[in-house]
Design a protein around this motif. Structure first.
Motif, PDB file in Angstrom:
ATOM      1  N   SER A   1      12.025   5.126  -1.007  1.00 15.53           N
ATOM      2  CA  SER A   1      11.457   5.923  -2.091  1.00 15.53           C
ATOM      3  C   SER A   1      12.454   6.080  -3.234  1.00 15.53           C
ATOM      4  CB  SER A   1      11.040   7.293  -1.552  1.00 15.53           C
ATOM      5  OG  SER A   1      10.490   8.095  -2.587  1.00 15.53           O
TER       6      SER A   1
ATOM      7  N   GLU B   1       0.829  -1.208   0.000  1.00 15.54           N
ATOM      8  CA  GLU B   1       0.000   0.000   0.000  1.00 15.54           C
ATOM      9  C   GLU B   1       0.860   1.254   0.000  1.00 15.54           C
ATOM     10  OE1 GLU B   1      -3.553   2.054   2.726  1.00 15.54           O
ATOM     11  OE2 GLU B   1      -2.697   0.098   3.265  1.00 15.54           O
ATOM     12  N   LEU B   2       1.955   1.211   0.763  1.00 16.59           N
ATOM     13  CA  LEU B   2       2.844   2.360   0.823  1.00 16.59           C
ATOM     14  C   LEU B   2       3.530   2.608  -0.522  1.00 16.59           C
ATOM     15  CD1 LEU B   2       4.142   4.559   2.566  1.00 16.59           C
ATOM     16  CD2 LEU B   2       5.896   2.893   3.245  1.00 16.59           C
ATOM     17  N   ARG B   3       3.939   1.526  -1.179  1.00 19.91           N
ATOM     18  CA  ARG B   3       4.562   1.673  -2.497  1.00 19.91           C
ATOM     19  C   ARG B   3       3.564   2.238  -3.510  1.00 19.91           C
ATOM     20  NH1 ARG B   3       9.360  -0.798  -3.886  1.00 19.91           N
ATOM     21  NH2 ARG B   3       8.593  -0.990  -6.031  1.00 19.91           N
ATOM     22  N   SER B   4       2.306   1.801  -3.368  1.00 18.48           N
ATOM     23  CA  SER B   4       1.279   2.307  -4.287  1.00 18.48           C
ATOM     24  C   SER B   4       1.061   3.802  -4.100  1.00 18.48           C
ATOM     25  CB  SER B   4      -0.026   1.543  -4.064  1.00 18.48           C
ATOM     26  OG  SER B   4      -1.038   2.033  -4.912  1.00 18.48           O
ATOM     27  N   LYS B   5       1.059   4.253  -2.848  1.00 19.66           N
ATOM     28  CA  LYS B   5       0.891   5.680  -2.582  1.00 19.66           C
ATOM     29  C   LYS B   5       2.103   6.474  -3.068  1.00 19.66           C
ATOM     30  CE  LYS B   5      -2.105   5.133   1.473  1.00 19.66           C
ATOM     31  NZ  LYS B   5      -2.246   5.365   2.933  1.00 19.66           N
ATOM     32  N   ARG B   6       3.301   5.911  -2.861  1.00 21.20           N
ATOM     33  CA  ARG B   6       4.498   6.624  -3.303  1.00 21.20           C
ATOM     34  C   ARG B   6       4.589   6.701  -4.823  1.00 21.20           C
ATOM     35  NH1 ARG B   6       7.947   3.743   0.790  1.00 21.20           N
ATOM     36  NH2 ARG B   6       8.481   2.390  -0.958  1.00 21.20           N
ATOM     37  N   GLN B   7       4.049   5.676  -5.492  1.00 13.25           N
ATOM     38  CA  GLN B   7       4.163   5.624  -6.940  1.00 13.25           C
ATOM     39  C   GLN B   7       3.482   6.820  -7.605  1.00 13.25           C
ATOM     40  OE1 GLN B   7       3.083   1.876  -8.591  1.00 13.25           O
ATOM     41  NE2 GLN B   7       3.622   2.430 -10.683  1.00 13.25           N
ATOM     42  N   ASN B   8       2.355   7.245  -7.038  1.00 12.03           N
ATOM     43  CA  ASN B   8       1.655   8.395  -7.611  1.00 12.03           C
ATOM     44  C   ASN B   8       2.523   9.662  -7.544  1.00 12.03           C
ATOM     45  OD1 ASN B   8      -0.613   6.799  -8.077  1.00 12.03           O
ATOM     46  ND2 ASN B   8      -1.459   7.219  -6.032  1.00 12.03           N
ATOM     47  N   LYS B   9       3.300   9.793  -6.466  1.00  9.97           N
ATOM     48  CA  LYS B   9       4.172  10.962  -6.329  1.00  9.97           C
ATOM     49  C   LYS B   9       5.446  10.818  -7.164  1.00  9.97           C
ATOM     50  CE  LYS B   9       2.636  11.872  -1.578  1.00  9.97           C
ATOM     51  NZ  LYS B   9       3.061  12.043  -0.166  1.00  9.97           N
TER      52      LYS B   9
END
Length: 278
Positions: free
Chosen positions: A229, A180-188
């Motif tokens: 990140s 989930e964290l990787r998915s959120k970071r991917q957008n940024k």
């Protein structure tokens, strides 16, 4: 607790007494065989360390066995009682008393000491090596003992399975949180990754200026989520370079230019910057 400490102390003393009797018998037998004293002292010096280690190991096992759980006490209804343990610990002293009782006359001191040593050694060997294991086997064969042992093993199995399930659930949760964290970071990181692809591919800019811009993007990635990140952005950029329609460069300098940003370290021997798809 106080009774257990007393039993441990008595057992230590009785074990030392037993060892003293054995040593006395051996020395007397060697002297009767004509062995000189200097030979006996030489042999005792080399074997003292070994004897000390064996006695220490034995005492450690006994002390560990003295603290039994309630279920194990139910499996051994006789040998786990304080009366039996007291009898077990004072066995060498009882053997010494039996040796005194077997002496016809107390005038011969050597014969008296030898009889005490034989009595302590014989009775201790009989109780510790023969009688106690036989009683333990008989206790294991009792229906109540077998039932308690089966219950204890089943509880241990269930406890182990529960711990394994908890570990598996924790691992799955950590993996889910990381995903989930990787998915959120991917957008940024997506726009930063596209910018890096342009910079690495060339886009008409000189090398030094591209290096400065790549370093700035690395700093931004570090501020977003630290080393994780940066690693994610690096992987995204490498993948996009390999999937591009244009022929990408054979080597990506992102890792080299990022060296020293936060915890990022470039490893010259690493192959992660080599674009295998070129």
């Amino acid at each position: 607790m106080r009774k257990q400490r007393i039993l441990k102390l008595i057992h230590l003393l009785s074990t030392c007494w037993f060892g003293l009797c054995v040593v006395y018998i051996l020395i007397l037998a060697m002297r009767q065989a004509g062995v000189k004293w200097w030979v006996i002292f030489s042999l005792s010096g080399h074997s003292a360390v070994f004897v000390f280690l064996m006695v220490s190991l034995y005492l450690f096992a006994i002390f560990r066995g003295g603290t039994r759980s309630k279920i194990v006490e139910q499996e051994y209804p006789l040998t786990s009682t304080y009366y039996y343990m007291a009898f077990y610990t004072i066995t060498p002293f009882l053997g010494g008393l039996a040796g005194i009782g077997g002496v016809v006359s107390l005038k011969d001191m050597n014969q008296c000491l030898l009889s005490i040593a034989y009595g302590s050694t014989g009775v201790t060997f009989l109780v510790w090596i023969i009688v106690d294991p036989v009683i333990g086997v008989i206790e294991n064969l009792l229906p109540a003992s077998r039932q308690h042992r089966k219950l204890r093993l089943e509880q241990a199995r269930l406890r182990k399975e529960k711990e394994q399930r908890e570990k598996q659930l924790l691992l799955e949760k950590l993996q889910s949180d990381e995903k989930e964290l990787r998915s959120k970071r991917q957008n940024k990181l997506e726009p930063l990754s596209l910018k890096l692809v342009e910079l690495v591919s060339g886009n008409g800019k000189d090398l030094k200026k591209r290096e400065y811009e790549v370093v700035d993007i690395g700093v931004m990635a570090w501020q977003i989520g630290g080393l994780d990140s940066m690693q994610q952005l690096h992987e995204m950029t490498i993948q996009q370079l390999m999937n591009t329609n244009e022929k990408p460069p054979a080597f990506c300098y992102i890792s080299v230019w990022w060296d020293g940003i936060g915890q990022w370290r470039h490893h010259p021997l690493s192959k992660k910057d080599v674009l295998l798809g070129d």
